[in-house]
Design a protein around this motif. Structure first.
Motif, PDB file in Angstrom:
ATOM      1  N   VAL A  63       7.138  15.647  90.329  1.00 43.91           N
ATOM      2  CA  VAL A  63       8.318  16.204  89.667  1.00 43.91           C
ATOM      3  C   VAL A  63       8.113  16.089  88.161  1.00 43.91           C
ATOM      4  O   VAL A  63       7.330  15.256  87.684  1.00 43.91           O
ATOM      5  N   GLY A  64       8.803  16.938  87.406  1.00 42.81           N
ATOM      6  CA  GLY A  64       8.691  16.910  85.953  1.00 42.81           C
ATOM      7  C   GLY A  64       9.431  15.737  85.342  1.00 42.81           C
ATOM      8  O   GLY A  64      10.084  14.951  86.029  1.00 42.81           O
ATOM      9  N   PRO A  65       9.381  15.624  84.015  1.00 41.53           N
ATOM     10  CA  PRO A  65       9.966  14.445  83.347  1.00 41.53           C
ATOM     11  C   PRO A  65      11.479  14.344  83.463  1.00 41.53           C
ATOM     12  O   PRO A  65      12.021  13.262  83.284  1.00 41.53           O
ATOM     13  N   THR A  66      12.173  15.446  83.753  1.00 43.50           N
ATOM     14  CA  THR A  66      13.620  15.348  83.940  1.00 43.50           C
ATOM     15  C   THR A  66      13.989  14.823  85.317  1.00 43.50           C
ATOM     16  O   THR A  66      15.127  14.396  85.535  1.00 43.50           O
ATOM     17  N   GLY A  67      13.052  14.887  86.259  1.00 41.45           N
ATOM     18  CA  GLY A  67      13.365  14.510  87.628  1.00 41.45           C
ATOM     19  C   GLY A  67      14.043  15.615  88.415  1.00 41.45           C
ATOM     20  O   GLY A  67      14.317  15.454  89.606  1.00 41.45           O
ATOM     21  N   LEU A  68      14.316  16.739  87.786  1.00 44.79           N
ATOM     22  CA  LEU A  68      14.960  17.857  88.471  1.00 44.79           C
ATOM     23  C   LEU A  68      13.928  18.620  89.298  1.00 44.79           C
ATOM     24  O   LEU A  68      12.792  18.823  88.863  1.00 44.79           O
ATOM     25  N   ASP A  69      14.340  19.063  90.471  1.00 40.72           N
ATOM     26  CA  ASP A  69      13.415  19.785  91.341  1.00 40.72           C
ATOM     27  C   ASP A  69      12.894  21.062  90.689  1.00 40.72           C
ATOM     28  O   ASP A  69      11.794  21.520  90.991  1.00 40.72           O
ATOM     29  N   SER A  70      13.686  21.636  89.799  1.00 38.27           N
ATOM     30  CA  SER A  70      13.280  22.890  89.154  1.00 38.27           C
ATOM     31  C   SER A  70      12.365  22.677  87.956  1.00 38.27           C
ATOM     32  O   SER A  70      11.891  23.642  87.354  1.00 38.27           O
ATOM     33  N   ASP A  71      12.120  21.409  87.587  1.00 39.94           N
ATOM     34  CA  ASP A  71      11.275  21.106  86.434  1.00 39.94           C
ATOM     35  C   ASP A  71       9.828  21.031  86.887  1.00 39.94           C
ATOM     36  O   ASP A  71       9.398  20.055  87.502  1.00 39.94           O
ATOM     37  N   GLY A  72       9.057  22.073  86.596  1.00 36.81           N
ATOM     38  CA  GLY A  72       7.682  22.151  87.059  1.00 36.81           C
ATOM     39  C   GLY A  72       6.670  21.543  86.115  1.00 36.81           C
ATOM     40  O   GLY A  72       5.465  21.616  86.377  1.00 36.81           O
ATOM     41  N   ARG A  73       7.102  20.929  85.034  1.00 35.66           N
ATOM     42  CA  ARG A  73       6.164  20.345  84.080  1.00 35.66           C
ATOM     43  C   ARG A  73       5.465  19.122  84.692  1.00 35.66           C
ATOM     44  O   ARG A  73       6.050  18.384  85.482  1.00 35.66           O
ATOM     45  N   LYS A  74       4.210  18.922  84.327  1.00 39.00           N
ATOM     46  CA  LYS A  74       3.443  17.765  84.782  1.00 39.00           C
ATOM     47  C   LYS A  74       3.166  16.862  83.583  1.00 39.00           C
ATOM     48  O   LYS A  74       2.630  17.314  82.567  1.00 39.00           O
ATOM     49  N   VAL A  75       3.521  15.590  83.691  1.00 37.00           N
ATOM     50  CA  VAL A  75       3.243  14.636  82.624  1.00 37.00           C
ATOM     51  C   VAL A  75       2.681  13.358  83.244  1.00 37.00           C
ATOM     52  O   VAL A  75       3.067  12.959  84.342  1.00 37.00           O
ATOM     53  N   GLU A  76       1.754  12.732  82.553  1.00 38.88           N
ATOM     54  CA  GLU A  76       1.197  11.464  83.034  1.00 38.88           C
ATOM     55  C   GLU A  76       2.134  10.305  82.737  1.00 38.88           C
ATOM     56  O   GLU A  76       2.176   9.321  83.476  1.00 38.88           O
ATOM     57  N   PHE A  77       2.889  10.427  81.645  1.00 38.03           N
ATOM     58  CA  PHE A  77       3.827   9.385  81.250  1.00 38.03           C
ATOM     59  C   PHE A  77       5.199  10.004  81.029  1.00 38.03           C
ATOM     60  O   PHE A  77       5.316  11.184  80.689  1.00 38.03           O
ATOM     61  N   ASN A  78       6.216   9.181  81.210  1.00 34.05           N
ATOM     62  CA  ASN A  78       7.577   9.627  80.946  1.00 34.05           C
ATOM     63  C   ASN A  78       8.310   8.520  80.199  1.00 34.05           C
ATOM     64  O   ASN A  78       7.889   7.354  80.197  1.00 34.05           O
ATOM     65  N   ILE A  79       9.411   8.893  79.564  1.00 33.60           N
ATOM     66  CA  ILE A  79      10.219   7.944  78.807  1.00 33.60           C
ATOM     67  C   ILE A  79      11.585   7.866  79.466  1.00 33.60           C
ATOM     68  O   ILE A  79      12.290   8.873  79.583  1.00 33.60           O
ATOM     69  N   LEU A  80      11.948   6.669  79.933  1.00 32.27           N
ATOM     70  CA  LEU A  80      13.205   6.458  80.643  1.00 32.27           C
ATOM     71  C   LEU A  80      13.968   5.291  80.036  1.00 32.27           C
ATOM     72  O   LEU A  80      13.398   4.446  79.345  1.00 32.27           O
ATOM     73  N   SER A  81      15.264   5.247  80.357  1.00 26.96           N
ATOM     74  CA  SER A  81      16.121   4.152  79.901  1.00 26.96           C
ATOM     75  C   SER A  81      16.947   3.642  81.074  1.00 26.96           C
ATOM     76  O   SER A  81      17.297   4.395  81.983  1.00 26.96           O
ATOM     77  N   GLY A  82      17.253   2.354  81.068  1.00 31.99           N
ATOM     78  CA  GLY A  82      18.073   1.750  82.103  1.00 31.99           C
ATOM     79  C   GLY A  82      17.688   0.297  82.298  1.00 31.99           C
ATOM     80  O   GLY A  82      16.621  -0.143  81.856  1.00 31.99           O
ATOM     81  N   THR A  83      18.547  -0.455  82.966  1.00 36.29           N
ATOM     82  CA  THR A  83      18.142  -1.825  83.302  1.00 36.29           C
ATOM     83  C   THR A  83      17.008  -1.814  84.323  1.00 36.29           C
ATOM     84  O   THR A  83      16.326  -2.822  84.499  1.00 36.29           O
ATOM     85  N   SER A  84      16.780  -0.670  84.976  1.00 36.21           N
ATOM     86  CA  SER A  84      15.582  -0.514  85.818  1.00 36.21           C
ATOM     87  C   SER A  84      14.319  -0.711  85.002  1.00 36.21           C
ATOM     88  O   SER A  84      13.290  -1.155  85.524  1.00 36.21           O
ATOM     89  N   MET A  85      14.372  -0.341  83.725  1.00 33.90           N
ATOM     90  CA  MET A  85      13.210  -0.468  82.861  1.00 33.90           C
ATOM     91  C   MET A  85      13.075  -1.885  82.294  1.00 33.90           C
ATOM     92  O   MET A  85      11.970  -2.370  82.039  1.00 33.90           O
TER      93      MET A  85
END
Length: 773
Positions: A527-549
């Motif tokens: 999935v692309g960096p947005t996590g949306l099914d329609s996002d077809g971009r491919k990235v090796e790294f992503n930038i996220l925020s949350g206590t999950s991080m």
């Protein structure tokens, strides 16, 4: 003899009724805690007992025998009620769905190449971190096993094969992988077929279709990766907190479907048996509400792990800045909130009248090159779904060719941009509401978009309202890339779960905070960096925020400490992290709240921000044993049977002298007082510390008492030697009078420090008054 035959007959009656479906067709998943010691010897295994006496094998999902004794099964409510009456069944509770709590940060928390904790721990080599999440994308450079030693011989786990995941996907870095889906499927979760279900990619294997698990795993233990970035943002060398630690992956969460308690408990069971040293679980209730420990499988599973020497860190939840929003409250869990780092991704909204308003964005597509477009706020209609830019809520005639202002909330931030794009909008300004304040996180939007704080959002809306009727309201968005050296930092993230502890206020939660805003880490190809099914971009790294991080930062830190100090217990590791945490920002000013800019308290940051410069050599530690935790459970009113549900063994609570929950040997100190005519304004608490520093050390106490509170400590000096490694002390807390005013949070805050000239062992001190029930 009659007695011997009674139980098998009784069991048979229970079994017969359980197998025959009653009129109620509703089937749910239940978790059953069984007194394993009562298994009749005629059954060779507990599984045989369960399938013979309680229900048939087709209904059983998981059998638990390491951190928990019992099983989960698909039953109707009447069947569950019937089994609950069995004398060998301690408790039955319904399966629930949980949610995920969704670079530069290692340096930000004090790690340096070739020295300090990284060097002393050999970067966490041979420590095994179990990650409970959405799986892993193993081909990422972050998971290379180049130059790693062989897999530790004590490892007993497996590399479970499945859809697009083979034994070759494991190596000396990813040493184990499992997936748990039975609870998810029994609850009506998506089926699996060829990896694609309803246009959503998912894999019935440990392969990550969501990205969250890959991100958290590489944050905890990713290898060095040069020239890393997310579409040009945050470029540099990416690395996890413990780059040489081994990873064991336990996929318990499924894309768009959540994570089920029965599967999580099965993962705890497997991970502890496999031989992990650390468990990282960025999962929680998602609503800021926690369950009692005896019906909370995360608390139960974590206790089973900690009691066997496994450190467990968990996210504090993303329901801040509201008070009492922290989750994962069990005192044996290390609960981690989120703070910012000194890096940002600025964007700017320029209005037609020349005003410039600051925001953030990770948009990387074609820019709008400073051209001004008409600005519209569809929320002026008063329809909530329109103001929130929900699916199908925008009128294309209204937004086509314009920059659209959307309010944050109710749907993913990136999904709002997709709605605007489908309706013909050229850009989006995402405005915080009052609850989010000025706290901002970057998103890799599909259209030119900028997130702004509540005040800026109100100003933009007011401008649009004043000029919209004459079509003179215009705006443009510019993007500033990556900026380092942001001040102040850290600040407490606006979304980070806050105290007080809604279950037991005597235990301060969260325990500490760690970097959790705009964190760069590895990502999936599914999935692309947005996590949306329609996002077809491919990235090796992503930038996220949350206590999950933030949680995997502490998991990696625990791995480093475990490597440097293999004899330390999970409680000792937690103590080292907490008593060395920083309560000031990098500019040595008080830590502030991202949502308001105001000063924060231990209800926001716990003991402080992770500071690994000092954690390797904390001087003193507050340790805890299984007996201490049992005493705590007795102190909060749990009976022997309830305690056995959590601890697996029967417990006997004192009758005459009931333990006090504040006396749990925790690294933070909370004194609880009641109000009213019979209020007691004086309380004495107990603590003990173990010297892990220089053998012959002398520590003197220093108290920073809250205003209106007198605090005394006896003894005021602790003298350690080769023969005296552990000492106790008493803290007497006295509220100076009935008219002392508690702060806005209903509490007063101070500190207790033990100082030897080299170490400062700091404990937060919380004093609060509660109305009697």
């Amino acid at each position: 003899m009659a007695l011997l035959f009674f139980f098998p007959i009784f069991f048979f009656l229970i079994s017969s009724q359980a197998i025959t479906p009653p009129p109620d067709p509703t089937v749910k998943t239940y978790i059953l805690r069984v007194d394993s010691s009562s298994k009749p010897s005629v059954f060779p295994t507990h599984y045989h007992w369960y399938t013979s006496e309680f229900t048939d094998s087709t209904k059983i999902l998981h059998v638990y025998d390491t951190v928990f004794k019992g099983f989960s099964a698909s039953l109707t409510p009447p069947q569950a009620d019937l089994i609950k009456q069995h004398p060998s069944v301690l408790t039955v509770f319904e399966d629930r769905k949980r949610n995920l709590h969704t670079t530069r940060s290692p340096q930000f928390v004090g790690l340096r190449n070739q020295r300090g904790l990284w060097s002393e721990s050999d970067y966490g080599s041979d420590v095994i971190i179990g990650v409970f999440d959405t799986g892993i994308w193993p081909e990422r450079r972050s998971f290379s096993d180049l130059n790693l030693a062989p897999v530790p011989k004590r490892w007993k786990g497996v590399c479970q094969t499945g859809v697009k995941f083979t034994a070759r996907n494991c190596n000396r870095k990813i040493i184990g992988a499992r997936y748990f889906s039975k609870g998810h499927e029994a609850a009506g979760g998506i089926g699996f077929g060829g990896g694609v279900i309803n246009d959503t990619v998912e894999f019935k294997s440990a392969r990550d279709a969501d990205g969250h698990g890959t991100h958290t795993a590489s944050t905890a233990a990713g290898r060095y990766v040069y020239k890393a970035s997310m579409a040009g943002y945050a470029s540099g060398i990416a690395k996890g907190v413990a780059p040489k630690a081994r990873l064991a992956v336990y996929k318990v969460c499924w894309k768009n479907s959540g994570c089920f308690d029965s599967d999580i408990l099965a993962a705890f069971d497997a991970a502890v048996n496999d031989g992990v040293d650390v468990i990282s679980i960025s999962i929680g209730g998602g609503d800021g509400i926690s369950s009692p420990y005896y019906i909370d499988p995360i608390a139960i599973g974590a206790y089973g792990a900690v009691s066997r020497g496994v450190f467990v860190s968990s996210s504090a939840g993303n329901d801040g800045p509201n008070g009492m929003s922290v989750t994962n409250l069990a005192p044996w869990i290390t609960t981690v909130g989120a703070g910012t780092i000194d890096r940002n991704f600025p964007a700017e909204v320029m209005l037609g009248d020349g005003r410039k308003l600051a925001g953030v964005s990770l948009y990387s597509g074609p820019a709008i090159s400073g051209k001004k477009y008409p600005l519209v706020y569809p929320g002026k209609s008063g329809v909530l779904s329109t103001s929130l830019c929900m699916d199908n809520a925008l009128d294309p005639e209204l937004v086509r060719g314009k920059i659209v202002i959307c309010d944050r909330g109710s749907s993913p931030r990136v999904a709002k941009g997709l709605v605007v794009k489908k309706a013909g909008g050229v850009g989006m300004i995402l405005s915080n509401g009052v609850s989010n304040g000025e706290g901002l996180v970057g998103d890799a939007h599909l259209i030119p978009a900028c997130s702004v704080g509540s005040d800026e959002g109100d100003a933009i809306k007011a401008y649009a309202a004043a000029n919209g009727s004459s079509n003179r309201a215009t705006a443009t968005i510019t993007f500033g890339g990556t900026v380092l050296g942001i001040k102040p930092a850290p600040v407490v993230a606006s979304f980070s779960g806050r105290g007080p502890n809604g279950m037991n206020p005597e235990i301060l939660k969260p325990d500490l905070i760690a970097p959790g805003v705009n964190i760069l880490a590895a990502w999936t190809d599914a999935v692309g960096p947005t996590g949306l099914d329609s996002d077809g971009r491919k990235v090796e790294f992503n930038i996220l925020s949350g206590t999950s991080m933030s949680c995997p930062h502490v998991s990696g830190a625990a791995a480093l400490l475990k490597s440097a100090h293999p004899d330390w217990s999970p409680a000792a590791i937690k103590s080292a992290l907490m008593t060395t945490a920083s309560t000031v920002n990098k500019q040595l000013g008080p830590m502030t709240d991202e949502s308001t800019g105001n000063a924060t308290t231990p209800y926001d940051f716990g003991a402080g921000h992770l500071n690994l410069d000092l954690a390797m050599d904390p001087g003193l530690v507050y340790d805890l044993t299984n007996e201490d935790y049992v005493s705590f459970l007795c102190s909060i009113g749990y009976g022997a049977k309830t305690i056995q549900v959590i601890t697996r063994t029967p417990a006997s609570c004192p009758v005459r002298r009931k333990p006090v929950p504040e006396n749990l040997n925790y690294p933070s100190i909370a004194a609880m007082f009641s109000t009213g005519k019979k209020a007691v304004l004086r309380k004495t608490l107990f603590r003990r510390v173990r010297n892990v520093g220089d053998v012959n050390s002398v520590y003197n106490v220093k108290v920073e008492a809250p205003k209106g509170v007198t605090v005394s400590v006896k003894p005021a000096k602790l003298v350690f030697s080769d023969k005296v490694r552990e000492l106790s002390y008493y803290v007497t807390v006295k509220i100076d009078g009935p008219d002392v005013v508690m702060g806005d949070s209903g509490a007063l805050f101070g500190s207790l420090l033990w100082v030897d000239g080299k170490h400062v062992v700091r404990s937060p001190l919380v004093v609060t008054q509660l109305d009697p029930l």
